[in-house]
Write a protein that holds these residues in place. Structure first.
Motif, PDB file in Angstrom:
ATOM      1  N   GLU A 308     -10.447 -13.581   2.124  1.00  0.00           N
ATOM      2  CA  GLU A 308     -11.157 -12.417   1.538  1.00  0.00           C
ATOM      3  C   GLU A 308      -9.848 -11.872   0.621  1.00  0.00           C
ATOM      4  N   ALA A 309      -8.355 -11.776   1.213  1.00  0.00           N
ATOM      5  CA  ALA A 309      -7.305 -11.315   0.271  1.00  0.00           C
ATOM      6  C   ALA A 309      -7.457 -11.802  -1.124  1.00  0.00           C
ATOM      7  N   GLN A 310      -7.712 -13.156  -1.256  1.00  0.00           N
ATOM      8  CA  GLN A 310      -7.795 -13.917  -2.497  1.00  0.00           C
ATOM      9  C   GLN A 310      -8.766 -13.096  -3.428  1.00  0.00           C
ATOM     10  N   VAL A 311      -9.688 -12.346  -3.042  1.00  0.00           N
ATOM     11  CA  VAL A 311     -10.662 -11.875  -3.910  1.00  0.00           C
ATOM     12  C   VAL A 311     -10.528 -10.473  -3.964  1.00  0.00           C
ATOM     13  N   ILE A 312      -9.862  -9.811  -3.075  1.00  0.00           N
ATOM     14  CA  ILE A 312      -9.914  -8.154  -3.329  1.00  0.00           C
ATOM     15  C   ILE A 312      -8.488  -7.906  -3.586  1.00  0.00           C
ATOM     16  N   LEU A 313      -7.292  -8.611  -3.406  1.00  0.00           N
ATOM     17  CA  LEU A 313      -5.987  -7.862  -3.826  1.00  0.00           C
ATOM     18  C   LEU A 313      -5.926  -7.986  -5.545  1.00  0.00           C
ATOM     19  N   PRO A 314      -6.438  -8.968  -6.249  1.00  0.00           N
ATOM     20  CA  PRO A 314      -6.079  -9.101  -7.517  1.00  0.00           C
ATOM     21  C   PRO A 314      -6.864  -8.103  -8.274  1.00  0.00           C
ATOM     22  N   GLY A 315      -7.956  -7.468  -7.666  1.00  0.00           N
ATOM     23  CA  GLY A 315      -8.776  -6.503  -8.251  1.00  0.00           C
ATOM     24  C   GLY A 315      -8.084  -4.930  -8.216  1.00  0.00           C
ATOM     25  N   LEU A 316      -6.908  -4.743  -7.314  1.00  0.00           N
ATOM     26  CA  LEU A 316      -6.421  -3.467  -7.080  1.00  0.00           C
ATOM     27  C   LEU A 316      -5.541  -3.183  -8.063  1.00  0.00           C
ATOM     28  N   ASN A 317      -5.112  -1.971  -8.545  1.00  0.00           N
ATOM     29  CA  ASN A 317      -4.391  -1.425  -9.543  1.00  0.00           C
ATOM     30  C   ASN A 317      -3.009  -1.147  -8.893  1.00  0.00           C
TER      31      ASN A 317
END
Ligand code: GLY
Length: 451
Positions: A308-317
């Motif tokens: 899940e980290a691979q899809v959530i972290l990159p979308g955070l500012n």
């Protein structure tokens, strides 16, 4: 704020795909000079060995080695992102040595490494969760199972079992077999075990971060744990995930998740062990009539999830170091963490044979990776890959992850399928992957288009 004079040197305790995305996020921070990874993987340092130092062979639970090497290398911050590192108390030891810690103390993180404790806490805090009982011996469980002969249930080790501590059972015999298997394969973790009523609904993973008092929910995803398309075959560590799933756009589920997190944090404060760091809420949305859903707690993890980290972290500012400093300072309330709302789909490319033996393909070259590295608009996160003279070789179960991001799941999957064709063409005989990650949202969109 993290803007110290001296640039930060960050240590990360992970070797897989989640570690790769965390390392990448720290490297983006202008405050970070270098990242050390225990144990790390070769692709983390590919093309940036000046800023990433790997420590292969160091276990994420080896507190003494991690602290000694961190001190030797001037580590200023340590990110405790592996469950056994939390339990072993890397966080507690680092704090004593004056290193800034991003991650809960061992007692705070008990919500993950002691599932019986987590259920008791959940009951006290009135968090909706499955009915459960806990036992130490098969004989104790047998007596209870005699009275509950045909119930769908999960048998779970209360301790950490590398993600393999939960087995489904539909009757007494299956439950007894599950207990025997857990006791044989994970004897320490299943000294005590739970029997939980199986909930029927849809799962989600939500990430939040807390300074002990305040918390911010940053995003949700759904992972796909079965090895084969259609959610068939054996369970794995995770074959892919999709972010911002349509299920979690439901306000009632969002409120239910926030309520569970808030109750857990209050209970931990009351206990005298405030929880600081990342929180993973594993939820199960249960239909309760009239098209309404209710969010139940399946499990807590005291860290980010993989994949899940691979899809959530990159979308955070966020600047991950600034967030870490705010956690250390005990106040995240001033942070404005936003999720860009895009849909990201990640697929694990695994060794042929995974999750069982993959001996037959160990050390084979993965030829597609240089080609994939040249493509624009995709992200690659390494895991079980060994590198020699710029070539990539199979060294683990899940090898690497391919992530695409788009405005919706259909476009993200379209892009991914082109990339997966390249992998199939060049490495198909040695690897495997799923082609249907995000299928629930595809199905939801299809249903909607028919209305
Ligand atoms: N994907 C679930 C976990 O990280 O435990």
């Amino acid at each position: 704020m993290a803007t110290q004079e001296r640039k930060a040197v960050v240590a990360v305790t992970d070797g897989g795909g989640r570690g790769s995305v965390i390392v990448e996020a720290y490297l983006k921070s202008p405050h970070v000079e270098k990242v050390l990874v225990f144990p790390g993987n070769d692709m983390m340092a590919e093309e940036r060995s000046d800023r990433v130092a790997l420590f292969p062979g160091i276990k994420t639970s080896d507190v003494d080695q991690i602290i000694a090497l961190s001190k030797e290398n001037g580590v200023t911050h340590i990110d405790i992102c592996q469950d056994n590192a939390v339990q072993a108390g890397v966080s507690d030891a680092a704090f004593l040595h004056g290193i800034k810690v991003i991650g809960p103390t061992s007692v705070a993180g008990r919500i993950e490494w002691d599932k019986e404790y987590a259920r008791r806490l959940g009951d006290t805090a009135e968090i909706p969760q499955p009915d459960w009982v806990a036992f130490s011996t098969i004989r104790e469980a047998e007596g209870w199972l005699d009275k509950m002969p045909e119930r769908k249930m999960f048998v779970k080790a209360t301790g950490l079992a590398e993600g393999k501590g939960s087995i489904r059972a539909s009757n007494k015999q299956e439950a007894l077999d599950a207990i025997k298997r857990l006791k044989k394969e994970h004897p320490m973790a299943s000294e005590r075990f739970l029997i939980e009523k199986a909930l029927v609904g849809e799962e989600s993973s939500t990430f939040a971060v807390s300074d002990g008092t305040n918390f911010i929910v940053v995003g949700s995803a759904q992972d796909h744990k079965h090895e084969k398309d259609g959610d068939k075959g054996d369970m794995t560590g995770g074959m892919g995930a999709v972010s911002n799933p349509l299920l979690m756009r439901d306000v009632v589920l969002q409120e239910g998740t926030e309520s569970n997190i808030s109750k857990m944090l209050a209970a931990k404060r009351e206990e005298g062990n405030p929880y600081r760091g990342w929180i993973f809420h594993g939820g199960m949305a249960i239909p309760i009539g009239n098209d309404r859903l209710k969010q139940f707690l399946l499990e807590w993890n005291a860290r980010l999830g993989d994949p899940e980290a691979q899809v959530i972290l990159p979308g955070l500012n966020i600047d991950l170091l600034e967030l870490g400093d705010a956690i250390v300072d005990g106040d995240i309330s001033g942070l404005d963490i936003r999720n860009d709302g895009k849909v990201r789909v990640v697929v694990a490319v695994a060794s042929r044979g995974y999750p069982r033996s993959y001996k037959a393909v160990r050390n084979k070259e993965v030829k597609s990776l240089p080609e994939l590295r040249r493509l624009d608009g995709i992200n690659i996160y390494g895991a079980g890959i060994k590198m020699e003279e710029s070539k990539h070789y199979i060294a683990g179960g899940r090898l690497f992850y391919i992530m695409t991001e788009e405005i919706d799941v259909l476009e993200a999957r379209e892009k991914l399928s082109v990339v997966l064709e390249i992998v199939e063409g060049m490495d198909g005989e040695n690897v495997r992957f799923r082609t249907d990650i995000g299928w629930r949202d595809v199905e939801r969109l299809r249903q909607k288009s028919l209305q």
